[in-house]
Motif scaffolding. Structure first.
Motif, PDB file in Angstrom:
ATOM      1  N   HIS A  30       0.817  -1.204   0.000  1.00 24.29           N
ATOM      2  CA  HIS A  30       0.000   0.000   0.000  1.00 24.29           C
ATOM      3  C   HIS A  30       0.856   1.262   0.000  1.00 24.29           C
ATOM      4  N   GLU A  84       1.914   1.971  -3.421  1.00 26.83           N
ATOM      5  CA  GLU A  84       0.810   2.548  -4.207  1.00 26.83           C
ATOM      6  C   GLU A  84       0.799   4.079  -4.044  1.00 26.83           C
ATOM      7  N   HIS A  85       0.992   4.555  -2.812  1.00 26.70           N
ATOM      8  CA  HIS A  85       1.042   6.010  -2.595  1.00 26.70           C
ATOM      9  C   HIS A  85       2.215   6.634  -3.346  1.00 26.70           C
ATOM     10  N   GLU A 116      -3.298   7.786   7.762  1.00 27.67           N
ATOM     11  CA  GLU A 116      -4.322   6.929   7.144  1.00 27.67           C
ATOM     12  C   GLU A 116      -4.597   5.745   8.067  1.00 27.67           C
ATOM     13  N   TYR A 127      -4.527  11.996   6.535  1.00 23.09           N
ATOM     14  CA  TYR A 127      -4.654  11.233   5.295  1.00 23.09           C
ATOM     15  C   TYR A 127      -5.561  11.976   4.323  1.00 23.09           C
TER      16      TYR A 127
HETATM   17 ZN    ZN Z   1      -3.794   4.853   1.063  1.00 29.66          ZN
END
Ligand code: ZN
Length: 933
Positions: free
Chosen positions: A80, A83-84, A168, A807
């Motif tokens: 994840h 992905e950011h 987040e 987030y």
């Molecule tokens: Zn995220």
């Protein structure tokens, strides 16, 4: 001679085959021929499809068939995190260039540019991209190219993102996630699935070395695990050439690691699990049964359809049983559902909501129903009832899927790539499902059922607040009663026949006093009893005919002392007995007859809203007639509702509820329902005073205006009104006293810093609003929308990107029309309690900047381009004549009507003026909730 014999033999064989077999179950399902797909030499898969919903727009996706499940322990959360990082600099788009470039063409980060990471896949998208210029198409493909293997992963960008991910994590760290995680340990005992949760571990997030992230990246982001997807108003050949040109040079992976698929273990003995949390409030008892999806080869055949239909039928029949549990079964409700817990494994669940904390009783109810199914299966009678219901579901799914947007195609394609789902079109699926449903027999259903309602793979899960966990049964107790139920002589299920509405009045229609037909063929009838009916024949809602009956009144016509009881009454109407039908029977009858009708009360109006079809029109009018004249209330139902309400009132309130209540008190200087209903007010509820209130609001047929539209003939509607409405008389005289009861938002500076007690979560929640009196017009609404988008953009930069403080920053708009027009812009986010004051200052600074320095032309243009993209789609949403007319009669202005006319006209100068007008009124509200420690 011989030949004929042979033929006969074959015929006999066919006839002897298992009854009513859905023709050639193993024959392949037809795939969507318009999807072009192929594989490059380096292993990268591509899919391209032309589609014009909407026109001049396309979706650009890259699906990576990898996710958190593949992380090593020291990488927990990094799928994840990576992905950011894809949005923080790539080879051809350094720093934030992807976002910056696409915002200039109206493609917004967050809504149009996004990505998600799951346990098994990571999918990136550029959505709703204009295809008007080649340059934009090439840029979009270049972004996908960079996401396939050219993400920069600069040290300083990695460090800057740690804060965002930490926040987040914090945002999601509530009782729901803790309970979800706990349930995963039960569903996937010992499996890799139980170890990973995508968001990961903050210790890893804060401390991982750059190399650890890069290792995951290089190991898994590679062409043989990637698919590029382009769907939209594009030339398929052209895009295919561009993809080949741009992606072929990506090297093939050398010695690639094997992409493991993890399985979910079976369990012979039931797993008994307890999920408790100090911050949770709900009580539930669930039985979960795990069973596999159809196999990959079967997915490409009609077996898939057969399996879907069977699953729907079994669920529907169990739902019918759950809806009709005996009144003394000690559950408020039992709700069956199907779900999935991995690509290979799905679940069937019945969740029972116990009465009070009687979780053992609830558990026995669900176990009994499951065992009854396992033991006796279903009867022909039950199947006969279930088939039309499933047919209806299939039809409504099809209606929804028929209008295929680009994103619908993309979703199906991603499923094809990651889990071998067939690329079947909604038309084909619908056709096959309907055909399959026709031939299904009770024997087939009972043969299928044990595959779904398995004897093994069961879980029994109790969820409740931690303080109540002492009342939970032990594992041994559970296993004991489960075995006892299984071994007992459970009787077969006796289907309960659906009841029908009794209408015993013998009515003679009374002719309307007048009829006016306007130029646009709207009919207005004045009925003999004084009621007014407005009808327009239209077809915008398919077969549906809409009905509204409205009357000025609502809470504005209610005495102050009766307000809370009136609200109790409104909720209680669902338990009225009408035409001999109680709530459950009424729900069934309405569904079977395509009729819905509901009375409701708002601040200024009493209202009935309903839908029906041409065929069910008479039933709807009968029901409406009874709702306005003859109903009864069961003493026991009132008593039960009262006890339930009193019980809820007696429940200790947690920090979150006290905070919410306090906020509400501060938010409004007048709020008619402030505070909860008190026990003494609940005690007041009786048949007599509920009826009295109901009669005054609803048994006044002549005082209502009836608005109808849909595919029916005016003469038919008129005849029904003359029979079922004109013949009614009022039980109560009209009111002439009306008082504003709408909540009034408090002015000036309001603030609350609330410290919550006994919390596991470590997040502070910040909410602030700025409100002011502004003329209630569409133009002002559009200006507010522009400001909201610009502020959100700025806060995402200053609070999220620069400070790593949260987030997500939410910036919202609220409008209130009555009693005074009011616009409100709100800002909210979750953060580390230590940062909340500092971030609150940033929020304020930006507001001051907008009022003193204004906004830039560039900002205005980007919002304009983004909003204009939505105009085309908005046109395709058919407005509903009856709803529009109702709102206009009620005086409710819909500010979104005609907003597109202003998108081009808004200037930065006007926005500054608008901001000054709104923010200079100095109405500022700040609510902060933070844990005590
Ligand atoms: Zn995220």
């Amino acid at each position: 001679m011989k030949k004929i014999k042979l033929l006969l033999a074959v015929l006999i064989l066919l006839g002897a085959a298992p009854a009513g077999l859905f023709s050639q179950q193993m024959s392949p399902v037809p795939v969507d021929a318009a999807v072009r797909y192929g594989k490059l030499d380096n292993g990268l898969t591509y899919y391209i499809r032309h589609n014009e919903q909407p026109k001049q727009r396309a979706e650009f996706f890259i699906a990576q068939n990898v996710g958190a499940i593949l992380e090593n322990d020291d990488q927990n959360g990094l799928a994840h995190f990576l992905e950011h990082m894809a949005f923080n600099g790539t080879k051809n788009f350094p720093d934030k260039r992807i976002i910056e470039y696409f915002e200039t063409v109206g493609v917004k980060f967050g809504t149009n540019i996004n990505a998600y990471t799951s346990l098994d896949e990571t999918v990136y998208n550029l959505s709703d991209v204009p295809t008007s210029r080649e340059g934009i198409i090439d840029s979009a493909l270049l972004v996908l190219h960079d996401w396939s293997g050219f993400i920069t992963l600069a040290d300083k960008e990695i460090d800057a993102e740690r804060g965002v991910i930490r926040e987040e994590w914090r945002t999601g760290a509530g009782p729901e996630r803790r309970m979800w995680k706990a349930s995963n340990y039960l569903k996937y005992p010992g499996s890799q699935y139980a170890k990973r949760d995508v968001i990961g571990d903050t210790a890893v997030i804060n401390n991982f070395s750059y190399k650890t992230l890069r290792d995951y990246y290089h190991k898994w982001y590679r062409p043989d695990l990637q698919a590029v997807v382009v769907v939209g108003d594009i030339d398929v050949n052209d895009i295919e050439n561009r993809i080949k040109k741009m992606f072929s040079s990506i090297p093939k992976a050398k010695n690639p690691a094997k992409r493991e698929s993890y399985s979910v273990p079976d369990n012979a003995e039931p797993i008994i699990g307890y999920i408790t949390d100090p911050e949770s409030k709900g009580y539930s008892t669930r039985i979960v049964i795990k069973y596999p999806f159809v196999s990959t080869p079967e997915k490409q055949t009609k077996q898939l359809i057969y399996d879907e239909v069977m699953q729907n039928l079994v669920s529907e029949m169990i739902k019918n049983r759950c809806d009709r549990l005996p009144a003394d079964s000690m559950v408020k409700a039992a709700i069956p559902a199907t779900g999935a817990i991995s690509y290979a494994m799905r679940t069937f669940t019945i969740t029972a909501l116990p009465i009070g904390n009687r979780m053992v009783d609830a558990a026995k109810v669900v176990v009994t129903e499951i065992e009854r199914v396992a033991k006796h299966g279903f009867s022909k009678e039950e199947l006969t009832i279930a088939i039309p219901a499933v047919k209806k579901q299939i039809e409504s799914n099809y209606r929804r899927a028929k209008d295929q947007k680009n994103e619908d195609y993309v979703n199906r394609i991603v499923e094809h790539f990651t889990r071998n789902e067939p690329l079947i079109s909604p038309e084909e699926r619908y056709k096959l499902q309907t055909e399959c449903l026709k031939s299904i027999t009770t024997e087939q259903v009972n043969e299928f059922t044990p595959k779904m309602i398995r004897a093994d793979n069961r879980l029994l899960i109790f969820a409740c607040p931690q303080k109540d966990s002492i009342n939970l049964p032990t594992k041994e107790e559970c296993l004991k009663f489960m075995k006892e139920i299984k071994d007992s002589d459970l009787p077969k299920y006796e289907p309960i026949k659906n009841k029908t509405l009794q209408f015993e009045k013998n009515l003679t229609p009374i002719a309307a006093k007048s009829e006016v037909i306007s130029k646009d063929t709207t009919y207005t009838w004045q009925l003999a009893n004084g009621a007014k009916v407005i009808f327009k024949k239209s077809g915008e809602q398919g077969d549906n005919i809409k009905l509204y009956a409205i009357k000025k009144g609502g809470y504005s016509a209610t005495d102050e002392k009766d307000l809370k009881l009136t609200r109790f009454m409104e909720r209680f109407t669902s338990q009225f007995i009408i035409g001999g039908l109680k709530k459950q029977d009424m729900t069934k009858w309405c569904a079977a007859n395509n009729v819905s009708l509901k009375p409701s009360i708002d601040y200024r109006f009493d209202e009935f809203s309903g839908t029906f079809t041409k065929k069910s029109a008479e039933n709807l009018f009968k029901l409406l007639n009874l709702y306005m004249s003859e109903y009864s209330i069961d003493e026991k139902d009132i008593a039960y509702s009262k006890t339930q309400t009193l019980k809820e009132l007696a429940m200790p309130t947690g920090s979150h509820e006290i905070y919410k209540d306090t906020c509400q008190k501060l938010e409004y200087s007048y709020y008619p329902f402030s505070g909860k209903i008190t026990p003494s007010e609940v005690e007041l509820a009786s048949i007599t005073n509920i009826s009295k209130l109901y009669d005054a609001h609803f048994c006044t047929p002549s005082q209502f205006t009836y608005i109808l539209s849909g595919p029916a003939e005016p003469s038919e509607i008129k005849a029904l009104c003359e029979k079922y409405i004109a013949t009614l008389s009022d039980k109560s005289a009209p009111t002439s006293q009306f008082k504003d009861r709408e909540p009034v938002v408090r002015k000036g500076e309001v603030s609350l810093f609330y410290k919550g007690k006994n919390l596991k979560s470590s997040k502070a929640s910040f909410y602030r609003s700025y409100s002011g009196k502004v003329e209630y017009t569409t133009e002002n609404y559009v200006k507010a929308r522009f400001l909201v988008y610009i502020l959100r953009e700025r806060y995402m930069k200053s609070i999220r990107e620069e400070k790593g403080g949260t987030y997500h920053v939410g910036v919202g708009i609220g409008t209130i029309q009555y009693p005074q027009p009011l616009f409100r812009i709100s800002v909210d986010f979750d953060t580390d309690p230590k940062l909340v004051q500092e971030l609150a200052e940033i929020v304020q600074k930006e507001i001051e900047k907008v009022t003193t320095e204004g906004v830039s032309d560039k900002e205005v243009k980007e919002v304009m381009l983004y909003l204009k993209k939505g105009v085309e789609e908005k046109k395709s949403i058919k407005r509903d004549w009856a709803t529009d007319l109702k709102n206009s009669i009620k005086g409710n202005v819909d500010l979104t009507i005609g907003e597109e006319n202003y998108f081009d006209k808004i200037t930065s100068k006007e926005l500054k003026k608008f901001a000054q007008q709104l923010f200079s009124q100095k109405n500022r509200m700040t609510f902060i909730f933070a844990p005590e420690n």
